[in-house]
Every structure is written in structure tokens, then in C-alpha cells.
Design an enzyme around this catalytic site. Structure first.
Site, PDB file in Angstrom:
ATOM      1  N   THR A 151       0.841  -1.200   0.000  1.00  0.00           N
ATOM      2  CA  THR A 151       0.000   0.000   0.000  1.00  0.00           C
ATOM      3  C   THR A 151       0.867   1.237   0.000  1.00  0.00           C
ATOM      4  O   THR A 151       1.897   1.265   0.673  1.00  0.00           O
ATOM      5  CB  THR A 151      -0.845   0.015   1.292  1.00  0.00           C
ATOM      6  OG1 THR A 151      -1.640  -1.150   1.315  1.00  0.00           O
ATOM      7  CG2 THR A 151      -1.710   1.258   1.398  1.00  0.00           C
ATOM      8  N   VAL A 180     -11.379  -7.120   1.027  1.00  0.00           N
ATOM      9  CA  VAL A 180     -10.910  -5.780   1.384  1.00  0.00           C
ATOM     10  C   VAL A 180      -9.783  -5.921   2.396  1.00  0.00           C
ATOM     11  O   VAL A 180      -9.882  -6.724   3.326  1.00  0.00           O
ATOM     12  CB  VAL A 180     -12.054  -4.932   1.975  1.00  0.00           C
ATOM     13  CG1 VAL A 180     -11.544  -3.569   2.420  1.00  0.00           C
ATOM     14  CG2 VAL A 180     -13.179  -4.756   0.964  1.00  0.00           C
ATOM     15  N   GLY A 181      -8.731  -5.137   2.222  1.00  0.00           N
ATOM     16  CA  GLY A 181      -7.606  -5.169   3.154  1.00  0.00           C
ATOM     17  C   GLY A 181      -7.741  -4.106   4.224  1.00  0.00           C
ATOM     18  O   GLY A 181      -8.820  -3.550   4.454  1.00  0.00           O
ATOM     19  N   ASP A 182      -6.623  -3.806   4.871  1.00  0.00           N
ATOM     20  CA  ASP A 182      -6.636  -2.830   5.970  1.00  0.00           C
ATOM     21  C   ASP A 182      -6.645  -1.389   5.464  1.00  0.00           C
ATOM     22  O   ASP A 182      -7.031  -0.470   6.209  1.00  0.00           O
ATOM     23  CB  ASP A 182      -5.372  -3.007   6.823  1.00  0.00           C
ATOM     24  CG  ASP A 182      -4.124  -2.813   5.965  1.00  0.00           C
ATOM     25  OD1 ASP A 182      -3.924  -3.621   5.030  1.00  0.00           O
ATOM     26  OD2 ASP A 182      -3.385  -1.834   6.177  1.00  0.00           O
ATOM     27  N   THR A 202       1.357  -0.833   5.837  1.00  0.00           N
ATOM     28  CA  THR A 202       1.379  -1.595   4.592  1.00  0.00           C
ATOM     29  C   THR A 202       1.724  -3.032   4.956  1.00  0.00           C
ATOM     30  O   THR A 202       2.448  -3.273   5.915  1.00  0.00           O
ATOM     31  CB  THR A 202       2.401  -1.016   3.587  1.00  0.00           C
ATOM     32  OG1 THR A 202       2.498  -1.894   2.459  1.00  0.00           O
ATOM     33  CG2 THR A 202       3.774  -0.844   4.182  1.00  0.00           C
ATOM     34  N   GLY A 203       1.175  -3.964   4.199  1.00  0.00           N
ATOM     35  CA  GLY A 203       1.445  -5.367   4.508  1.00  0.00           C
ATOM     36  C   GLY A 203       0.189  -6.187   4.376  1.00  0.00           C
ATOM     37  O   GLY A 203      -0.791  -5.759   3.746  1.00  0.00           O
ATOM     38  N   LEU A 204       0.212  -7.341   4.977  1.00  0.00           N
ATOM     39  CA  LEU A 204      -0.916  -8.263   4.840  1.00  0.00           C
ATOM     40  C   LEU A 204      -2.116  -7.755   5.645  1.00  0.00           C
ATOM     41  O   LEU A 204      -2.126  -7.816   6.883  1.00  0.00           O
ATOM     42  CB  LEU A 204      -0.509  -9.663   5.312  1.00  0.00           C
ATOM     43  CG  LEU A 204      -1.601 -10.717   5.150  1.00  0.00           C
ATOM     44  CD1 LEU A 204      -1.961 -10.933   3.684  1.00  0.00           C
ATOM     45  CD2 LEU A 204      -1.172 -12.040   5.777  1.00  0.00           C
ATOM     46  N   GLY A 205      -3.120  -7.264   4.922  1.00  0.00           N
ATOM     47  CA  GLY A 205      -4.281  -6.650   5.560  1.00  0.00           C
ATOM     48  C   GLY A 205      -4.967  -7.545   6.565  1.00  0.00           C
ATOM     49  O   GLY A 205      -5.401  -7.095   7.629  1.00  0.00           O
TER      50      GLY A 205
HETATM   51  N1  GLY Z   1      -2.360  -3.766   2.974  1.00  0.00           N
HETATM   52  C1  GLY Z   1      -3.099  -3.914   1.809  1.00  0.00           C
HETATM   53  C2  GLY Z   1      -3.942  -5.096   1.746  1.00  0.00           C
HETATM   54  O1  GLY Z   1      -3.739  -6.074   2.445  1.00  0.00           O
HETATM   55  O2  GLY Z   1      -4.849  -5.106   0.950  1.00  0.00           O
END
Ligand code: GLY
Length: 317
Positions: A151, A180-182, A202-205
Site C-alpha cells: 500500500t 478488502v484489506g486494511d 502496509t502489509g498483509l491486511g
Molecule cells: N495492505 C493492503 C492489503 O492487504 O490489501
């Protein structure tokens, strides 16, 4: 009064250079960070944000974005929006609405069209071909299809003491439709309070949402921690907790800035970011997790930058 701006990943740098000039010239923080994020959304070789972003498993580019004003707490967000040239601008416009300020899917796209935002096909041929190749690869080798969730998140402080934060992302490559992510979620993907500071992720939502780390960092800065101490405490504390109780922790990186323009970064992966304030010209740094829950931060090297430029533009078969 002072100014400052910090953003995630090397991709933010060119927009951040332009935005830092705006802040120096006494322009408003909302305008500066919106322009910064738009520059990333518009660049076709950044494959996780805006035009050129990689699509979901059905080949559709669904994008998430948010904007928050640290003076008023106004928040606008879009999730799963399609065809909008600049999701961050749509999110910012929504932040001005008393009701319906976070819109998803068709409703978000409809708002963008009706409000007159530029719309069109955002899937580049390069992104479509990358998707096609990944589909084949996943089928042939029975791979986990998911990849990439970088992100762009930007926090700014202007000379009048106002702060704001914005995010934009095409999310996880090969995500399921509607995932949808974070990035558009307050507290997880971003948070800002002009009387304290702001943070963005940023990273795994899916894992970032478990910790609401952006809010947590702002809360810790509000208790008097420096931005770096707040980032280290929130990020590494949660990284350990997640590994202990959930068994694993996805990749995540957070950046923050306080109302004095001081900044902090913490990450559990190799991470790059760009930052500028009254006492330091815009520069790109490399960060990684150090010992004892600290962060190692070093200036980026010319070699790294050259390899990055080559990698993002390498031809797709
Ligand atoms: N951080 C963005 C997502 O996981 O979509």
C-alpha cells in the site's frame, strides 16, 4: 511551526518530493498528501496501487483507498472501487460527507462517476498479462496464488500544524472478489490526530486488521512515546503476540510522524520508505527488524535503486 511528510515504499518518493515542496510553500497538508498518492496511483509500473495495479482472481482491478483529516477526524474511504483513476481523491471527497462516507464496490464506483471523477479502464496490458501468467502457474504447480500487498500510505504535517493521512492500494494480487484489506479501514490502515500525530500501514491486511496498529501507534505517541519508540512497541509487540497466539505473522510495516515532524518506522520484513521534514531533504531509507525489538534504518544504496528500477520495468513474456 514546522512541516513533515513520510510515505511507504520507494514508490512514494517522487510524489513525496513534489508534496514536500508544497508543504514548504505553506500549502495545505490535505492537498499535498493527495497529490503525493495520486502520483503513485498514476504510475503504470507500480503494480500494487492504482493504474497498473494487479487484479483479483477474476482479472478485475478492485482498489481500496482512504483519507483522514487530523484536525476534524473526517474520514472517507472506498473499498473494491473499479475504474476510478484516483481512488484517493474519491476517498477525500467522501470524507466531506456527513453520511455515506465509506463506500464499497458498485456504490463507490457510482459515487466516483456521479461526482465527476475521471474513470476508465485501470487494468494495464502488463497487469493483465501478469495475471494470466499467474493463473497458469498456480494451476500447473498448485501454488498459493496470493502475493503483493504494498500500500502507499502518506502522513503529512503542514506549517499551520494540521496533519492528514491517506492510503491507496489494489490489495492482494489474486484476491477473491470483494476482499478488502486494511488500507481503507480506520485504525488498521491509518489514523491521525493533529494534536498527537499519525500512522499508516502496509502489509498483509488480514493480519494488520487483527492489531489496529495505526491507532495503537498514535495512542502510544499520545502517551508521550517518541514516534520510533511507539512504532517499535506496537509493531514488535503485536508481531510476537500474533506468532504466539495465531501461529504466524504476515508481513507488515508501519510508519508514523508526530506533530513536531519527528518520525518512526517498524517492520517485520525488508521495507523502504521516504521522508522529509524541515531539517532533512526528501530521502529514501531501507528498514528491517533489528535485535531486541528495534528497527535498523539505513540510507538506500544506488545499487538497490538501480536493481529496483530494472525489476519493476522488466519485460513480461
Ligand atoms: N495492505 C493492503 C492489503 O492487504 O490489501
Amino acid at each position: 511551526m514546522t512541516w513533515g511528510i513520510i510515505g511507504t515504499w520507494r514508490m512514494v518518493h517522487d510524489g513525496l518530493v513534489a508534496a514536500s515542496k508544497m508543504l514548504q510553500e505553506n500549502k495545505r497538508v490535505g492537498d499535498a498528501i493527495e497529490e503525493c498518492v495520486k502520483a503513485v496511483e498514476d504510475y503504470p509500473y507500480y503494480k500494487s496501487v492504482g493504474y497498473g495495479g494487479l487484479p483479483n482472481e477474476e482479472g478485475i482491478l478492485e482498489m481500496d483507498a482512504a483519507f483522514m483529516d487530523g484536525d476534524t477526524f473526517e474520514i472517507g474511504g472506498v473499498a473494491g472501487i473499479v475504474d476510478a483513476k484516483n481512488p484517493v481523491s474519491v476517498a477525500r471527497a467522501l470524507s466531506k460527507q456527513k453520511f455515506n462516507s465509506f463506500r464499497v464496490g458498485e456504490g463507490a464506483t457510482k459515487f466516483a462517476r456521479l461526482a465527476g471523477f475521471e474513470c476508465g479502464n485501470m487494468l494495464t496490458e502488463r497487469a493483465r498479462r501478469t495475471w494470466e501468467l499467474r493463473l497458469d502457474e498456480v494451476k500447473k504447480n498448485n501454488l498459493n496464488p496470493y502475493d503483493g500487498h504494498d500500500t502507499v500510505g502518506v502522513i503529512g504535517l503542514d506549517l499551520s500544524g494540521s496533519m492528514a493521512v491517506a492510503t491507496s492500494s489494489s490489495g492482494l494480487f489474486m484476491k477473491k472478489a470483494g476482499r478488502v484489506g486494511d488500507s481503507p479501514l480506520s485504525g488498521s490502515g491509518f489514523y491521525v490526530d493533529s494534536e498527537i500525530g499519525g500512522a499508516t500501514a502496509t502489509g498483509l491486511g488480514e493480519d494488520l486488521m487483527k492489531g489496529c496498529l495505526s491507532y495503537e501507534i498514535v495512542r502510544l505517541m499520545g502517551e508521550g512515546l517518541s514516534p520510533q519508540a511507539a512504532a517499535d512497541k506496537a509493531v514488535y509487540g503485536f508481531h510476537h503476540k500474533l506468532r504466539k497466539r495465531y501461529g504466524k505473522a504476515g508481513a507488515f510495516s508501519l510508519i508514523c510522524m508526530n506533530l513536531k515532524g519527528e518520525w518512526g518506522v517498524a517492520t517485520n520484513v525488508d521495507f523502504t520508505f521516504s521522508v522529509a521534514n524541515e531539517s532533512a531533504a526528501p530521502a529514501i531509507y531501507f528498514a528491517k527488524m533489528g535485535q531486541n525489538d528495534t528497527t535498523v534504518i539505513e540510507p538506500i544504496t544506488e545499487e538497490w535503486l538501480a536493481a529496483y528500477e530494472k525489476r519493476i520495468k522488466q519485460p513480461i513474456e
